[in-house]
Design a protein around this motif. Structure first.
Motif, short mmCIF file in Angstrom:
data_model
loop_
_atom_site.label_atom_id
_atom_site.label_comp_id
_atom_site.label_asym_id
_atom_site.label_seq_id
_atom_site.Cartn_x
_atom_site.Cartn_y
_atom_site.Cartn_z
N LEU C 93 0.83 -1.21 0.00
CA LEU C 93 0.00 0.00 0.00
C LEU C 93 0.87 1.26 0.00
O LEU C 93 0.57 2.24 -0.69
CB LEU C 93 -0.94 0.00 1.21
CG LEU C 93 -1.98 -1.12 1.25
CD1 LEU C 93 -2.75 -1.08 2.57
CD2 LEU C 93 -2.95 -1.04 0.07
N ILE C 94 1.94 1.23 0.78
CA ILE C 94 2.86 2.37 0.82
C ILE C 94 3.51 2.56 -0.56
O ILE C 94 3.67 3.68 -1.03
CB ILE C 94 3.93 2.14 1.92
CG1 ILE C 94 3.27 2.20 3.30
CG2 ILE C 94 5.06 3.14 1.80
CD1 ILE C 94 4.12 1.64 4.43
N TYR C 95 3.87 1.44 -1.19
CA TYR C 95 4.46 1.51 -2.53
C TYR C 95 3.51 2.18 -3.52
O TYR C 95 3.90 3.02 -4.33
CB TYR C 95 4.79 0.10 -3.02
CG TYR C 95 6.16 -0.03 -3.66
CD1 TYR C 95 7.20 -0.67 -3.01
CD2 TYR C 95 6.41 0.49 -4.91
CE1 TYR C 95 8.45 -0.81 -3.59
CE2 TYR C 95 7.65 0.37 -5.50
CZ TYR C 95 8.67 -0.28 -4.83
OH TYR C 95 9.91 -0.39 -5.42
N VAL C 96 2.23 1.79 -3.43
CA VAL C 96 1.23 2.39 -4.32
C VAL C 96 1.08 3.89 -4.02
O VAL C 96 0.97 4.71 -4.94
CB VAL C 96 -0.13 1.67 -4.18
CG1 VAL C 96 -1.21 2.39 -4.97
CG2 VAL C 96 -0.01 0.22 -4.65
N ALA C 97 1.11 4.26 -2.75
CA ALA C 97 0.95 5.67 -2.36
C ALA C 97 2.04 6.55 -2.98
O ALA C 97 1.77 7.64 -3.50
CB ALA C 97 0.98 5.80 -0.84
N VAL C 98 3.28 6.07 -2.94
CA VAL C 98 4.39 6.82 -3.54
C VAL C 98 4.21 6.88 -5.06
O VAL C 98 4.41 7.93 -5.68
CB VAL C 98 5.74 6.17 -3.17
CG1 VAL C 98 6.89 6.79 -3.96
CG2 VAL C 98 5.99 6.28 -1.67
N SER C 99 3.80 5.77 -5.66
CA SER C 99 3.67 5.71 -7.12
C SER C 99 2.55 6.61 -7.62
O SER C 99 2.65 7.18 -8.71
CB SER C 99 3.42 4.25 -7.55
OG SER C 99 4.47 3.42 -7.09
N ILE C 100 1.48 6.75 -6.84
CA ILE C 100 0.41 7.70 -7.21
C ILE C 100 0.95 9.12 -7.16
O ILE C 100 0.71 9.93 -8.06
CB ILE C 100 -0.79 7.56 -6.26
CG1 ILE C 100 -1.49 6.20 -6.43
CG2 ILE C 100 -1.79 8.71 -6.47
CD1 ILE C 100 -2.53 5.91 -5.35
N THR C 101 1.68 9.42 -6.10
CA THR C 101 2.23 10.77 -5.94
C THR C 101 3.15 11.12 -7.09
O THR C 101 3.14 12.26 -7.57
CB THR C 101 2.95 10.86 -4.58
OG1 THR C 101 2.01 10.56 -3.54
CG2 THR C 101 3.53 12.25 -4.34
N ASN C 102 3.94 10.16 -7.54
CA ASN C 102 4.88 10.38 -8.64
C ASN C 102 4.28 10.11 -10.02
O ASN C 102 4.97 10.27 -11.02
CB ASN C 102 6.11 9.48 -8.48
CG ASN C 102 6.99 9.90 -7.33
OD1 ASN C 102 7.04 11.07 -6.96
ND2 ASN C 102 7.68 8.95 -6.73
N ASN C 103 3.02 9.70 -10.07
CA ASN C 103 2.34 9.40 -11.34
C ASN C 103 3.07 8.35 -12.17
O ASN C 103 3.30 8.52 -13.36
CB ASN C 103 2.16 10.70 -12.16
CG ASN C 103 1.11 10.55 -13.25
OD1 ASN C 103 0.35 9.57 -13.25
ND2 ASN C 103 1.07 11.48 -14.17
N CYS C 104 3.43 7.25 -11.53
CA CYS C 104 4.09 6.14 -12.24
C CYS C 104 3.04 5.07 -12.53
O CYS C 104 2.68 4.25 -11.65
CB CYS C 104 5.22 5.56 -11.39
SG CYS C 104 6.06 4.18 -12.22
N GLU C 105 2.55 5.05 -13.77
CA GLU C 105 1.43 4.17 -14.11
C GLU C 105 1.81 2.70 -13.94
O GLU C 105 1.04 1.91 -13.38
CB GLU C 105 1.00 4.43 -15.56
CG GLU C 105 -0.28 3.70 -15.94
CD GLU C 105 -0.62 3.87 -17.42
OE1 GLU C 105 0.03 4.72 -18.08
OE2 GLU C 105 -1.51 3.15 -17.91
N TYR C 106 2.99 2.32 -14.43
CA TYR C 106 3.39 0.92 -14.31
C TYR C 106 3.44 0.48 -12.85
O TYR C 106 2.98 -0.61 -12.50
CB TYR C 106 4.78 0.72 -14.95
CG TYR C 106 5.23 -0.71 -14.89
CD1 TYR C 106 4.89 -1.60 -15.90
CD2 TYR C 106 5.97 -1.19 -13.81
CE1 TYR C 106 5.27 -2.93 -15.84
CE2 TYR C 106 6.35 -2.52 -13.74
CZ TYR C 106 6.00 -3.39 -14.75
OH TYR C 106 6.38 -4.71 -14.68
N CYS C 107 3.99 1.35 -12.00
CA CYS C 107 4.18 0.98 -10.59
C CYS C 107 2.84 0.90 -9.87
O CYS C 107 2.66 0.07 -8.97
CB CYS C 107 5.09 2.00 -9.92
SG CYS C 107 6.55 2.42 -10.91
#
Lengths: 155, 155, 155, 155, 155, 155
Positions: C93-107
């Motif tokens: 969940l933390i990984y997804v939170a960072v990836s949303i913030t950085n707009n990394c679609e793959y992640c």
């Protein structure tokens, strides 16, 4: 002869240089008018005349370490930030919005002061902050849900 | 009983669930008006009435997966983005500026359309883009040189 | 002999090289198991065994272009993302939170799938998105107002 | 007379304008050489001559919608990106590093191509990606732990 | 027994714990060599030997709170930042470019110092700052105009 | 009458106003309970009652300059951050993860304290930091290699 990465001989020379020489290679100091080259002074003079101020802000004194950028950044800001399709106050507010998003304290302070000098009230600044906060939230909600662009927004 | 991280038994149950159940656990789909709960419909109705539109944008249909956020985000935008200390067009321009900085394509499209609907011309949008570009440049030049805030900007 | 910036002769050689040689210098392709070196295969095998999967994801096939990073990133993720002080679902969940913030679609896609495989429900994902949206908003409100850290938060 | 936010009468005029006029107010299209003003053509000609190419890239065709920025951005890039204290390849690599961090796909493609044209090999690009990844990781570890700057790094 | 979110009993125990115990749960302190475990000392020793320094920087002392990351980050940096396809100075410049973009003061200071120690002059650092500023500007101009990737950049 | 950009007469009036008036237009001060309006006090009272604290944090005192946002942000956080599909500790950890990524010092301090008050141990915080670091690294490696989303992650 220019210094380039990979130019190992020159770098070896520097490494072996006396302290007096090495001290010239370090973090940047602001350049004050009295120590500035004619090229830099010309930009400083134009900033002061355009803005009707006695001295330029710290930003310009540090940027003067790279005189090419000093000239280009000033020319760009002079061309864009004055009267135009958008009025100068609106453009300062936009500048502050970007600086909040990027967490640039200096830029919030300097363009916030410019906005107030051009008429921004506390109520305006508070609304600006609100919009910036909301935009940063909905930007991420859009990322999270992977919202596709509505047909109506395409042309 | 709620699902929580660490609640290993429930998760084991899910892992062992038949496909029909597992399929309810997945990426979000937009919620259309005809499938929406009364709580969601009330927000959709308010958006449509306030904006004078026949249907809500994709953003609201996806956000409806979390009805609490749907209500809060709409209430906030309704309160802030209308007439106020800043006029609505200026606030749309600020929204676009943040969305460009964060590279949110959907938000650029939707708030760009809103800005144009409120009177933004091509010349205004071009100046907006220019200011956003310049601010992102000078924000980093300030970081790089570590420019201290001028006394005149402090109060 | 290694290619380095500043190594102008070698670069001149490359510029003059026949097409067949120049074509080896370009964007990266994913490396499939059958074309991989023993060093890369060892990492792929460990990923497959640890995760109980038949093939590695695209991320690893691209990262295999830099075998040192392939090994280090995998070792780090293997050490951190399994059972520990935080349970694996929380860490996804933390990984997804960072990836949303950085707009990394793959992640978002890959760690979102991992979170769901570890038991994340739609309700959990929706709350996660809400928290990420709110945090991105209040982060900027804090920037805008220049809120000083409360004494109670310092130790 | 210029259009400004708050200039409500002009905006009312636009809102009431026939479709033929409103259609001129919308998203930007690239400007091709044959449709360009003399001012824009002069910049396009200089880009083509400086780089020895037959046509300018899409970036310049879109930026031509704001001729002042077209001129300023080109003048800045021309001044900075050529031979200097750093060699041109190193500067393209730095450009790619920033573009990866900001997730700008166009900029990664265009400056990645420029880097390869100036001699960057696959091995160099892979190392570049590795450094950018590591820097983005340690930047956040520093934030998280609130690491104070060592005395040795201050002057 | 490990602490996990959702493990409510253990958390209740902690909440009820005497002050002496609660005080061990808090913000991180740097770990000095004399207080470090053998595992941490081994990494510190390798950093000192590799770099020829008497003590490690603050970054490593704080990161030592998570010995697994201490080992992995050091191994990655050791593998990537030395001699390779790119020379070490170029890699330090790239590190600084990312750190400026992310506004990481510590990282700008530490990798800026490393760059200068490897031969970076004031002229090089000024060009680096210029390129980082320009890239951050054009990244956003590309976002704003939605510039499509040129065919020539695709392979 | 409201102040709006473009409302040049009002701005001229402000520019010519005596110092005593101009001083009311400036940077924001925190609003303490004793100086707050009833509207603001109602929110402060609810925060204090909900959290069982004697005073609200600095964040709320500054945000009170925009009472509409004060109410909306508090209502959103109250709705989302308590018990739900995710437990409160997990949500604080996610809040910290976003704040580290955005380098928001205040938010790391306040939500880090909240996480610890809800049971986060040093070991948990260290793992959190590790995951945030790794995610920021792999987000950029994905950007750099342009990794396409695996079929298995699409639905």
């Amino acid at each position: 002869m220019e210094l380039r990465p990979g130019n190992l001989k020159l770098r070896a020379l520097i490494a072996a240089a006396p302290e007096a020489i090495k001290e010239t290679i370090g973090p940047m100091e602001p350049i004050e008018y009295e120590n500035a080259s004619d090229e830099i002074r010309a930009v400083f003079d134009d900033i002061k005349a355009t803005r009707g101020v006695d001295d330029v802000n710290n930003f310009w004194k540090y940027l003067a370490n790279e005189p090419r950028m000093l000239a280009h950044v000033w020319q760009s800001l002079k061309a864009i930030m004055g009267e135009g399709a958008l009025d100068p106050l609106t453009k300062e507010l936009i500048y502050v919005a970007v600086s909040i998003t990027n967490n640039c304290e200096y830029c919030m302070a300097s363009h916030g002061a410019a906005a107030r000098a051009k008429g921004a009230t506390e109520a305006m600044m508070n609304e600006l902050y609100a919009v910036v906060g909301l935009a940063n939230m909905t930007n991420r909600l859009v990322n999270a849900y992977g919202v596709p662009v509505d047909e109506a927004f395409k042309r």
